[in-house]
Design an enzyme around this catalytic site. Structure first.
Site, PDB file in Angstrom:
ATOM      1  N   ARG A 195     -46.253 -74.656  -5.570  1.00 23.77           N
ATOM      2  CA  ARG A 195     -45.373 -74.044  -4.574  1.00 23.77           C
ATOM      3  C   ARG A 195     -43.919 -74.501  -4.723  1.00 23.77           C
ATOM      4  NH1 ARG A 195     -46.845 -72.518   1.694  1.00 23.77           N
ATOM      5  NH2 ARG A 195     -44.795 -71.654   2.180  1.00 23.77           N
ATOM      6  N   HIS A 236     -28.969 -76.779  -1.836  1.00 21.63           N
ATOM      7  CA  HIS A 236     -28.938 -77.529  -0.564  1.00 21.63           C
ATOM      8  C   HIS A 236     -27.806 -78.555  -0.561  1.00 21.63           C
ATOM      9  CE1 HIS A 236     -33.475 -76.624   0.231  1.00 21.63           C
ATOM     10  NE2 HIS A 236     -32.698 -75.714   0.779  1.00 21.63           N
ATOM     11  N   ARG A 270     -52.399 -76.531  20.760  1.00 21.92           N
ATOM     12  CA  ARG A 270     -52.943 -76.825  19.421  1.00 21.92           C
ATOM     13  C   ARG A 270     -53.068 -75.591  18.531  1.00 21.92           C
ATOM     14  NH1 ARG A 270     -56.101 -80.213  22.687  1.00 21.92           N
ATOM     15  NH2 ARG A 270     -55.312 -82.335  22.580  1.00 21.92           N
ATOM     16  N   GLU A 281     -32.719 -64.958  -3.082  1.00 25.78           N
ATOM     17  CA  GLU A 281     -34.154 -65.306  -3.076  1.00 25.78           C
ATOM     18  C   GLU A 281     -34.955 -64.283  -3.894  1.00 25.78           C
ATOM     19  OE1 GLU A 281     -34.955 -68.199  -2.022  1.00 25.78           O
ATOM     20  OE2 GLU A 281     -33.466 -68.712  -0.496  1.00 25.78           O
ATOM     21  N   GLU A 308     -48.154 -77.082  -0.638  1.00 19.53           N
ATOM     22  CA  GLU A 308     -47.162 -77.652  -1.560  1.00 19.53           C
ATOM     23  C   GLU A 308     -47.588 -79.047  -2.032  1.00 19.53           C
ATOM     24  OE1 GLU A 308     -42.955 -76.371  -0.949  1.00 19.53           O
ATOM     25  OE2 GLU A 308     -42.594 -78.517  -0.947  1.00 19.53           O
ATOM     26  N   HIS A 312     -26.296 -69.687   2.237  1.00 17.78           N
ATOM     27  CA  HIS A 312     -27.424 -70.330   1.549  1.00 17.78           C
ATOM     28  C   HIS A 312     -27.653 -69.635   0.198  1.00 17.78           C
ATOM     29  CE1 HIS A 312     -31.340 -72.201   1.051  1.00 17.78           C
ATOM     30  NE2 HIS A 312     -31.905 -71.010   0.940  1.00 17.78           N
ATOM     31  N   HIS A 325     -32.665 -74.477  -5.475  1.00 20.00           N
ATOM     32  CA  HIS A 325     -32.405 -75.022  -4.140  1.00 20.00           C
ATOM     33  C   HIS A 325     -31.963 -76.486  -4.152  1.00 20.00           C
ATOM     34  CE1 HIS A 325     -34.259 -71.292  -2.989  1.00 20.00           C
ATOM     35  NE2 HIS A 325     -34.166 -71.558  -1.706  1.00 20.00           N
ATOM     36  N   LYS A 381     -44.950 -64.246  -3.800  1.00 16.10           N
ATOM     37  CA  LYS A 381     -45.065 -65.444  -2.956  1.00 16.10           C
ATOM     38  C   LYS A 381     -46.516 -65.670  -2.531  1.00 16.10           C
ATOM     39  CE  LYS A 381     -43.267 -68.285   0.644  1.00 16.10           C
ATOM     40  NZ  LYS A 381     -42.239 -68.602   1.617  1.00 16.10           N
ATOM     41  N   LYS A 439     -44.893 -71.651   6.259  1.00 13.03           N
ATOM     42  CA  LYS A 439     -44.107 -72.854   6.584  1.00 13.03           C
ATOM     43  C   LYS A 439     -43.386 -72.621   7.902  1.00 13.03           C
ATOM     44  CE  LYS A 439     -42.917 -75.056   2.220  1.00 13.03           C
ATOM     45  NZ  LYS A 439     -41.809 -75.413   1.301  1.00 13.03           N
ATOM     46  N   ASN A 465     -38.628 -73.568  -4.986  1.00 15.65           N
ATOM     47  CA  ASN A 465     -37.413 -74.350  -4.754  1.00 15.65           C
ATOM     48  C   ASN A 465     -36.400 -74.171  -5.883  1.00 15.65           C
ATOM     49  OD1 ASN A 465     -36.302 -76.099  -2.823  1.00 15.65           O
ATOM     50  ND2 ASN A 465     -36.576 -77.852  -4.191  1.00 15.65           N
TER      51      ASN A 465
HETATM   52  P1  NAD Z   1     -31.075 -66.323  10.312  1.00 18.98           P
HETATM   53  O1  NAD Z   1     -32.386 -66.208  10.923  1.00 18.98           O
HETATM   54  O2  NAD Z   1     -30.101 -67.290  10.874  1.00 18.98           O
HETATM   55  O3  NAD Z   1     -30.398 -64.881  10.273  1.00 18.98           O
HETATM   56  C1  NAD Z   1     -29.100 -64.740   9.755  1.00 18.98           C
HETATM   57  C2  NAD Z   1     -28.167 -64.065  10.757  1.00 18.98           C
HETATM   58  O4  NAD Z   1     -28.456 -62.674  10.785  1.00 18.98           O
HETATM   59  C3  NAD Z   1     -28.317 -64.563  12.191  1.00 18.98           C
HETATM   60  O5  NAD Z   1     -27.062 -64.570  12.789  1.00 18.98           O
HETATM   61  C4  NAD Z   1     -29.196 -63.483  12.826  1.00 18.98           C
HETATM   62  O6  NAD Z   1     -29.018 -63.405  14.212  1.00 18.98           O
HETATM   63  C5  NAD Z   1     -28.717 -62.259  12.132  1.00 18.98           C
HETATM   64  N1  NAD Z   1     -29.661 -61.160  12.004  1.00 18.98           N
HETATM   65  C6  NAD Z   1     -30.970 -61.247  11.707  1.00 18.98           C
HETATM   66  N2  NAD Z   1     -31.484 -60.033  11.530  1.00 18.98           N
HETATM   67  C7  NAD Z   1     -30.492 -59.150  11.742  1.00 18.98           C
HETATM   68  C8  NAD Z   1     -30.406 -57.740  11.676  1.00 18.98           C
HETATM   69  N3  NAD Z   1     -31.429 -56.993  11.302  1.00 18.98           N
HETATM   70  N4  NAD Z   1     -29.215 -57.159  11.996  1.00 18.98           N
HETATM   71  C9  NAD Z   1     -28.144 -57.924  12.319  1.00 18.98           C
HETATM   72  N5  NAD Z   1     -28.153 -59.262  12.357  1.00 18.98           N
HETATM   73  C10 NAD Z   1     -29.321 -59.868  12.060  1.00 18.98           C
HETATM   74  O7  NAD Z   1     -31.164 -66.684   8.742  1.00 18.98           O
HETATM   75  P2  NAD Z   1     -32.172 -66.301   7.570  1.00 18.98           P
HETATM   76  O8  NAD Z   1     -31.350 -66.325   6.340  1.00 18.98           O
HETATM   77  O9  NAD Z   1     -33.004 -65.111   7.876  1.00 18.98           O
HETATM   78  O10 NAD Z   1     -33.161 -67.544   7.542  1.00 18.98           O
HETATM   79  C11 NAD Z   1     -32.695 -68.842   7.256  1.00 18.98           C
HETATM   80  C12 NAD Z   1     -33.703 -69.828   7.792  1.00 18.98           C
HETATM   81  O11 NAD Z   1     -34.949 -69.602   7.149  1.00 18.98           O
HETATM   82  C13 NAD Z   1     -33.334 -71.277   7.521  1.00 18.98           C
HETATM   83  O12 NAD Z   1     -33.540 -72.022   8.670  1.00 18.98           O
HETATM   84  C14 NAD Z   1     -34.310 -71.700   6.433  1.00 18.98           C
HETATM   85  O13 NAD Z   1     -34.630 -73.074   6.498  1.00 18.98           O
HETATM   86  C15 NAD Z   1     -35.497 -70.838   6.745  1.00 18.98           C
HETATM   87  N6  NAD Z   1     -36.381 -70.560   5.614  1.00 18.98           N
HETATM   88  C16 NAD Z   1     -37.703 -70.734   5.803  1.00 18.98           C
HETATM   89  C17 NAD Z   1     -38.584 -70.452   4.772  1.00 18.98           C
HETATM   90  C18 NAD Z   1     -40.048 -70.589   5.016  1.00 18.98           C
HETATM   91  O14 NAD Z   1     -40.817 -70.471   4.059  1.00 18.98           O
HETATM   92  N7  NAD Z   1     -40.488 -70.799   6.242  1.00 18.98           N
HETATM   93  C19 NAD Z   1     -38.110 -69.984   3.549  1.00 18.98           C
HETATM   94  C20 NAD Z   1     -36.743 -69.809   3.395  1.00 18.98           C
HETATM   95  C21 NAD Z   1     -35.883 -70.095   4.447  1.00 18.98           C
HETATM   96  N1  GLY Z   2     -39.519 -70.972   0.781  1.00 19.38           N
HETATM   97  C1  GLY Z   2     -40.242 -72.043   0.259  1.00 19.38           C
HETATM   98  C2  GLY Z   2     -41.709 -72.014   0.571  1.00 19.38           C
HETATM   99  O1  GLY Z   2     -42.180 -71.213   1.323  1.00 19.38           O
HETATM  100  O2  GLY Z   2     -42.415 -72.839   0.065  1.00 19.38           O
END
Ligand code: NAD
Ligand code: GLY
Length: 366
Positions: free
Chosen positions: A247, A258, A126, A190, A242, A271, A254, A232, A148, A251
């Site tokens: 919040r 998306h 939990r 972003e 949100e 992305h 996006h 942020k 998130k 988007n």
């Molecule tokens: P990711 O985590 O897939 O990383 C991108 C690639 O880079 C991967 O292959 C990873 O292994 C590699 N990588 C990471 N750090 C590295 C480094 N320092 N050196 C070499 N390679 C490295 O992608 P991302 O763009 O970081 O994140 C995308 C994800 O984040 C999606 O799933 C999306 O839905 C999520 N997201 C979440 C939020 C949130 O608020 N929680 C906001 C935006 C996106």
């Molecule tokens: N990246 C969108 C959020 O955190 O709300």
């Protein structure tokens, strides 16, 4: 060179986001300085198959130097890892290691690892604390802050998740040196989004520094990360879950972004490239929907210049407008089949606008 932003959210414990060169070396010490994290805690570091070989040993050494014993799990890199089956494997591993409620999860990687590890931590017994150690620009400027967490379903991305704030965020800008160029640009989209939504000050600072940002200048990148985190944190403070119509501004770009990713097939475009195209489209739609085309035109040009300079040129992609619309309607941000856009008529001047199907199709056809 390091800096710290404190995130203060209603009803949550404050947490620090430490940003800078070499800050992983102090991660263990920083955690010890958080009152409730004595060294007797069991720590699980979750990372992915790209990041682990580069930075896991460094993180574990930092934890060990502060007296923490840590176990680790490496998941395959890539979006497919954000799955409930992978989360279940990690829950089981934690149970087999006899991890109790006083354990701590450390997410070392990009947004995929951050979302997955956050989800695991928020649900194991939990809820156990999670610390984010983002290693992509996107994760540093966006996903590691704000709480998130998510896993994907075959039916769609991020359909299952929680709001669960981290206890600490450690953004070591040295890790960005190994980030592939495509991922850098993803993060830049972003940053551009945040600048447009935030303020003239952020937008024009970024415009002045866009070429340096695209060239990965360390000083500029660090300031961009700091500005994004401050922005942020401010947004999330107004609308943690949100539900207050604030919040959703995160988007921006996006909705179409998306849909492009879905229609082109995930991975075809990054992305960030899709979001940048979505930002260009949102401005055109704002001119249609909100009027004042001349004033919006000036802003559209400035935003276009910014995206170009960040290495995010207009996307060469064609799809049937009806297919893009159908993808938008499947997005979890749609309400009752109605597609809602974050439209900006100027910098820091945005609103959420439900847009009729025929208006979207007409604008896409252009
Ligand atoms: P990711 O985590 O897939 O990383 C991108 C690639 O880079 C991967 O292959 C990873 O292994 C590699 N990588 C990471 N750090 C590295 C480094 N320092 N050196 C070499 N390679 C490295 O992608 P991302 O763009 O970081 O994140 C995308 C994800 O984040 C999606 O799933 C999306 O839905 C999520 N997201 C979440 C939020 C949130 O608020 N929680 C906001 C935006 C996106
Ligand atoms: N990246 C969108 C959020 O955190 O709300």
């Amino acid at each position: 060179m390091a800096t710290k932003v404190i995130v203060q959210l209603p009803g949550e414990q404050d947490y620090a986001v430490r940003i800078g060169s070499g800050v992983i070396a102090k991660l263990g010490q920083n955690l010890r300085e958080i009152d409730r994290f004595s060294a007797s805690r069991d720590v699980l570091v979750i990372t992915d198959s790209n990041v682990g070989p580069l930075y896991l040993a460094h993180v574990k050494a930092s934890l060990a130097n502060a007296g923490f014993k840590s176990a680790d799990i490496t998941v395959p890199a890539g979006e497919d890892t954000k799955a409930v089956e992978v989360a279940a494997e990690i829950w089981s591993a934690m149970a087999q290691l006899s991890f109790g409620r006083d354990c701590l999860v450390v997410a070392l990687g990009g947004g995929v690892v951050g979302d997955l590890a956050g989800f695991v931590a928020s649900t194991y017994m939990r809820g156990v604390p999670v610390v984010q150690v983002p290693t992509t620009l996107l994760a540093m400027v966006d996903s590691s802050v704000g709480g998130k967490t998510a896993v994907n379903l075959p039916e769609g991305k991020n359909l299952v998740g929680t709001f669960y704030q981290p206890s600490f965020v450690c953004a070591d800008t040295d890790t960005l040196a190994t980030l592939p160029e495509r991922e850098w640009r993803c993060g830049c989209a972003e940053v551009a989004k945040s600048a447009v939504i935030d303020s003239d000050d952020f937008f024009f600072w970024l415009l002045d520094n866009a070429e340096a940002m695209a060239a990965r200048d360390a000083t500029v990148a660090m300031e961009a990360i700091q500005r994004c985190v401050v922005f942020k944190a401010g947004v999330v403070a107004q609308d943690k879950t949100e539900s207050a119509g604030v919040r959703e501004c995160l988007n921006y770009g996006h909705t179409l972004g998306h849909a492009i990713e879905a229609c082109a097939g995930y991975g075809t475009f990054s992305h960030g490239a899709a979001v940048a195209e979505g930002m260009r489209f949102a401005v055109r739609l704002a001119a249609d929907m909100l009027g004042g085309a001349d004033a919006i035109g000036e802003f559209a040009d400035a935003q276009g210049d910014l995206l170009d300079m960040l290495g995010l040129p207009p996307l060469a992609f064609e799809a049937a407008p009806e297919d893009l619309l159908a993808a938008m309607k499947r997005d979890k941000k749609a309400r009752g089949g109605e597609v809602r856009f974050v439209l900006a008529r100027d910098i820091a001047t945005w609103e959420i606008v439900p847009v009729a199907d025929e208006v979207i199709v007409k604008a896409l056809s252009r």
